[in-house]
Design an enzyme around this catalytic site. Structure first.
Site, PDB file in Angstrom:
ATOM      1  N   ASP A 229       0.825  -1.213   0.000  1.00  0.00           N
ATOM      2  CA  ASP A 229       0.000   0.000   0.000  1.00  0.00           C
ATOM      3  C   ASP A 229       0.857   1.261   0.000  1.00  0.00           C
ATOM      4  OD1 ASP A 229      -1.290  -2.283   1.094  1.00  0.00           O
ATOM      5  OD2 ASP A 229      -2.843  -1.045   2.006  1.00  0.00           O
ATOM      6  N   HIS A 231      -1.086   4.414  -0.455  1.00  0.00           N
ATOM      7  CA  HIS A 231      -2.114   5.274   0.162  1.00  0.00           C
ATOM      8  C   HIS A 231      -1.860   6.779   0.026  1.00  0.00           C
ATOM      9  CE1 HIS A 231      -5.222   2.779   1.744  1.00  0.00           C
ATOM     10  NE2 HIS A 231      -4.379   1.976   2.368  1.00  0.00           N
ATOM     11  N   ASP A 258      -4.198  -0.395  -3.230  1.00  0.00           N
ATOM     12  CA  ASP A 258      -4.314   0.740  -2.289  1.00  0.00           C
ATOM     13  C   ASP A 258      -3.303   1.838  -2.613  1.00  0.00           C
ATOM     14  OD1 ASP A 258      -6.376  -0.645  -1.157  1.00  0.00           O
ATOM     15  OD2 ASP A 258      -5.634  -0.578   0.882  1.00  0.00           O
ATOM     16  N   ASP A 261      -6.350   7.153  -1.415  1.00  0.00           N
ATOM     17  CA  ASP A 261      -7.093   7.326  -0.159  1.00  0.00           C
ATOM     18  C   ASP A 261      -6.156   7.545   1.028  1.00  0.00           C
ATOM     19  OD1 ASP A 261      -9.720   7.305  -1.024  1.00  0.00           O
ATOM     20  OD2 ASP A 261      -9.992   5.154  -0.737  1.00  0.00           O
ATOM     21  N   ARG A 262      -6.715   8.233   2.027  1.00  0.00           N
ATOM     22  CA  ARG A 262      -6.031   8.572   3.283  1.00  0.00           C
ATOM     23  C   ARG A 262      -4.939   9.621   3.088  1.00  0.00           C
ATOM     24  NH1 ARG A 262      -7.896   5.927   7.645  1.00  0.00           N
ATOM     25  NH2 ARG A 262      -9.025   3.999   7.269  1.00  0.00           N
ATOM     26  N   ASN A 290      -8.527  -2.978  -1.995  1.00  0.00           N
ATOM     27  CA  ASN A 290      -9.903  -2.688  -1.565  1.00  0.00           C
ATOM     28  C   ASN A 290     -10.217  -1.189  -1.628  1.00  0.00           C
ATOM     29  OD1 ASN A 290      -8.056  -2.579   0.776  1.00  0.00           O
ATOM     30  ND2 ASN A 290      -9.872  -2.003   1.915  1.00  0.00           N
ATOM     31  N   HIS A 291      -9.177  -0.342  -1.678  1.00  0.00           N
ATOM     32  CA  HIS A 291      -9.428   1.103  -1.785  1.00  0.00           C
ATOM     33  C   HIS A 291      -9.555   1.592  -3.231  1.00  0.00           C
ATOM     34  CE1 HIS A 291      -9.509   2.940   2.249  1.00  0.00           C
ATOM     35  NE2 HIS A 291      -8.975   1.778   2.577  1.00  0.00           N
ATOM     36  N   HIS A 339      -3.700  -8.390  -3.039  1.00  0.00           N
ATOM     37  CA  HIS A 339      -3.784  -7.308  -2.056  1.00  0.00           C
ATOM     38  C   HIS A 339      -4.194  -7.810  -0.666  1.00  0.00           C
ATOM     39  CE1 HIS A 339      -4.174  -3.386  -0.333  1.00  0.00           C
ATOM     40  NE2 HIS A 339      -5.365  -3.723   0.117  1.00  0.00           N
ATOM     41  N   ARG A 387     -12.130  -6.904  10.118  1.00  0.00           N
ATOM     42  CA  ARG A 387     -12.560  -5.703   9.391  1.00  0.00           C
ATOM     43  C   ARG A 387     -14.056  -5.669   9.153  1.00  0.00           C
ATOM     44  NH1 ARG A 387      -7.921  -3.629   6.568  1.00  0.00           N
ATOM     45  NH2 ARG A 387      -6.203  -5.100   6.716  1.00  0.00           N
ATOM     46  N   HIS A 414      -2.211  -4.702   2.472  1.00  0.00           N
ATOM     47  CA  HIS A 414      -3.508  -4.514   3.149  1.00  0.00           C
ATOM     48  C   HIS A 414      -3.436  -4.171   4.636  1.00  0.00           C
ATOM     49  CE1 HIS A 414      -7.839  -4.863   3.229  1.00  0.00           C
ATOM     50  NE2 HIS A 414      -7.904  -6.061   3.756  1.00  0.00           N
TER      51      HIS A 414
END
Length: 485
Positions: A229, A231, A258, A261-262, A290-291, A339, A387, A414
């Site tokens: 990730d 991110h 990923d 995001d964030r 997943n993002h 991922h 999660r 992840h």
């Protein structure tokens, strides 16, 4: 009476441990805080505060399923404890379950009618639910939806003479262009929309032709670098390239989902990765995380950032292109890279993954969902996901999957790890995470893995975070989620 005395000492010991847990939490050592809250709960399970505090620590580690379970337990212990509903509402929100969150914030308001914070959050939650209902009402059925890409002709977009940024001459994305674009991004300059459209549309065409499971062949004596990730941490991405060289045919990378995001430089990250892929398709491989999905992008910042830096059309275009990203890769028929993780059933073959129709938003169950969301667990068998999506799987599940498919190793991402990586399941599974000091607060290292053919032994390189301009993570996130940061 000795038993009363004993009970009293357990209660006071539990309180001491809870105070230690609070200190660990303040120091962002959330895993340690969870362990300590667990000890306090074992000594005194009838204290709602311990459950609610552990719920918050789970939320910080993005373990929203566990956070909801703990908050529910706090509510069972004390139905009038407003923080129980508050924590559960926050975890539901983080999962994009606005309707469930709304019920919990309504309950907080009933218990604390004069709390301005509860009133504010309830109002925001009501707004989010109204927006959701409106979007559902006007949405076009999947079968009737037209590709937004069909309506874009980037060649008709004029480039103003005062634009001094990176330019693509003709149809070919060159290394010089990518370097100039990265330099512009470093100096917080934007790429012209014409070129951004050109890159994303070219990428769409390229990804559309790929299978859901991509085979990568690394010749003997050559290397492949696998990153986890990123991110939206653009400056850390640049640092990876400084440490390990730019992507090229001789120095290929696989980025394992990923990308966005964030972190608040997600547009820069995604355009950089896409541009390298356009420049040289074999220089970089990209997997879906997943993002890379509408529901996550709506909440965690990418959608807001794209709207702010590019336009509404790009929001739709990225959502479409993310649906074209492959779901997994296999290196030299030996290393499986995905991922999230493995499956709720045994016997899944690589051919089953190849056969997944991936051109959609991720479903909430089934193989595609599990590839993007699952996590390893330290004990055998399978368990519910911490999660709240996907599942947890043990070393025996990993071993059987590898045997069934004649593979040696699973590499996945992840999950944030203190050292940037973790080796589990008797050495058969490695987690790699490439966003150091995640969200500017976790203090973790980042890592990447270099695989050299033919033996493909994982050589793990760790690195620390580098400074970035003063734009906080989640700066573009859903207004509602930012309230909880």
């Amino acid at each position: 009476m000795p038993s009363m005395e004993n009970e009293g000492s357990e209660v006071s010991r539990a309180e001491e441990i809870k105070n230690q847990a609070n200190e660990a939490f303040k120091a962002h050592r959330y895993g340690q805080a969870i362990d300590l809250y667990t000890q306090a709960i074992e000594l005194n399970s009838q204290n709602a505060v311990y459950w609610a505090n552990r719920s918050l620590a789970h939320t910080k580690l993005e373990e929203y399923g566990s956070a909801i379970q703990d908050a529910t337990k706090a509510i069972e212990v004390d139905p009038k404890y407003s923080k129980g509903y508050y924590r559960r509402g926050a975890a539901y929100l983080a999962m994009g379950k606005f309707k469930e969150a709304l019920k919990d914030f309504q309950q907080v308001k009933r218990i604390c009618p004069n709390d301005p914070d509860a009133t504010k959050k309830l109002k925001e939650c009501e707004k989010a639910v109204m927006k959701l209902k409106f979007e559902e009402a006007i949405s076009v059925p999947e079968s009737e939806r037209r590709s937004v890409a069909d309506s874009i002709d980037y060649r008709t977009i004029k480039v103003e003479p005062q634009y001094l940024g990176a330019k693509i001459e003709g149809d070919v994305v060159t290394l010089d262009f990518v370097k100039k674009m990265m330099d512009d991004f470093k100096n917080q300059k934007c790429l012209h929309k014409r070129y951004a459209f050109q890159i994303v549309l070219q990428m769409r065409e390229m990804l559309q032709a790929l299978p859901s499971l991509v085979d990568i062949n690394v010749p003997d004596g050559s290397l492949l670098t696998v990153c986890g990730d990123v991110h939206g941490q653009f400056y850390d991405l640049i640092n990876i390239f400084e440490l390990n060289g730019l992507p090229s045919e001789e120095n290929p990378y696989l980025f394992n989902g990923d990308f966005v995001d964030r972190g608040s430089f997600s547009v820069e990250v995604i355009l950089t990765l896409f541009a390298f892929k356009c420049m040289c398709p074999s220089a970089i491989y990209l997997a879906r995380g997943n993002h890379e999905s509408k529901s996550m992008n709506k909440i965690y910042g990418f959608e807001g950032e794209v709207r702010s830096k590019l336009s509404e059309t790009f929001v739709e275009l990225f959502a479409e292109v993310f649906c074209y990203l492959p779901l997994a890769h296999v290196i030299n028929q030996k290393v499986f890279v995905v991922h999230g993780g493995l499956f709720s059933v045994d016997g899944v073959k690589l051919s089953d993954i190849r056969a997944i129709d991936r051109f959609c938003e991720p479903p909430e169950e089934g193989l595609m969902c599990e590839l993007l969301w699952s996590d390893p667990q330290p004990y055998p068998g399978r368990g519910p996901s911490k999660r709240g999506v996907g599942l947890s799987f043990g070393a025996d599940v990993t071993r059987r999957f590898l045997q069934d498919n004649n593979l040696d190793l699973v590499v996945r991402s992840h999950e944030v790890k203190d050292e940037g990586y973790e080796i589990e399941h008797d050495g058969k599974l490695i987690t790699v995470f490439s966003a150091p000091n995640y969200c500017d607060q976790m203090g973790n290292k980042g890592a990447f893995i270099r695989f050299e053919a033919p033996d493909l032994k994982p050589n793990i390189v760790t690195f620390s975070a580098v400074p970035h301009p003063d734009v906080k993570p989640m700066a573009y996130a859903n207004n509602f989620l930012r309230m909880f940061q």
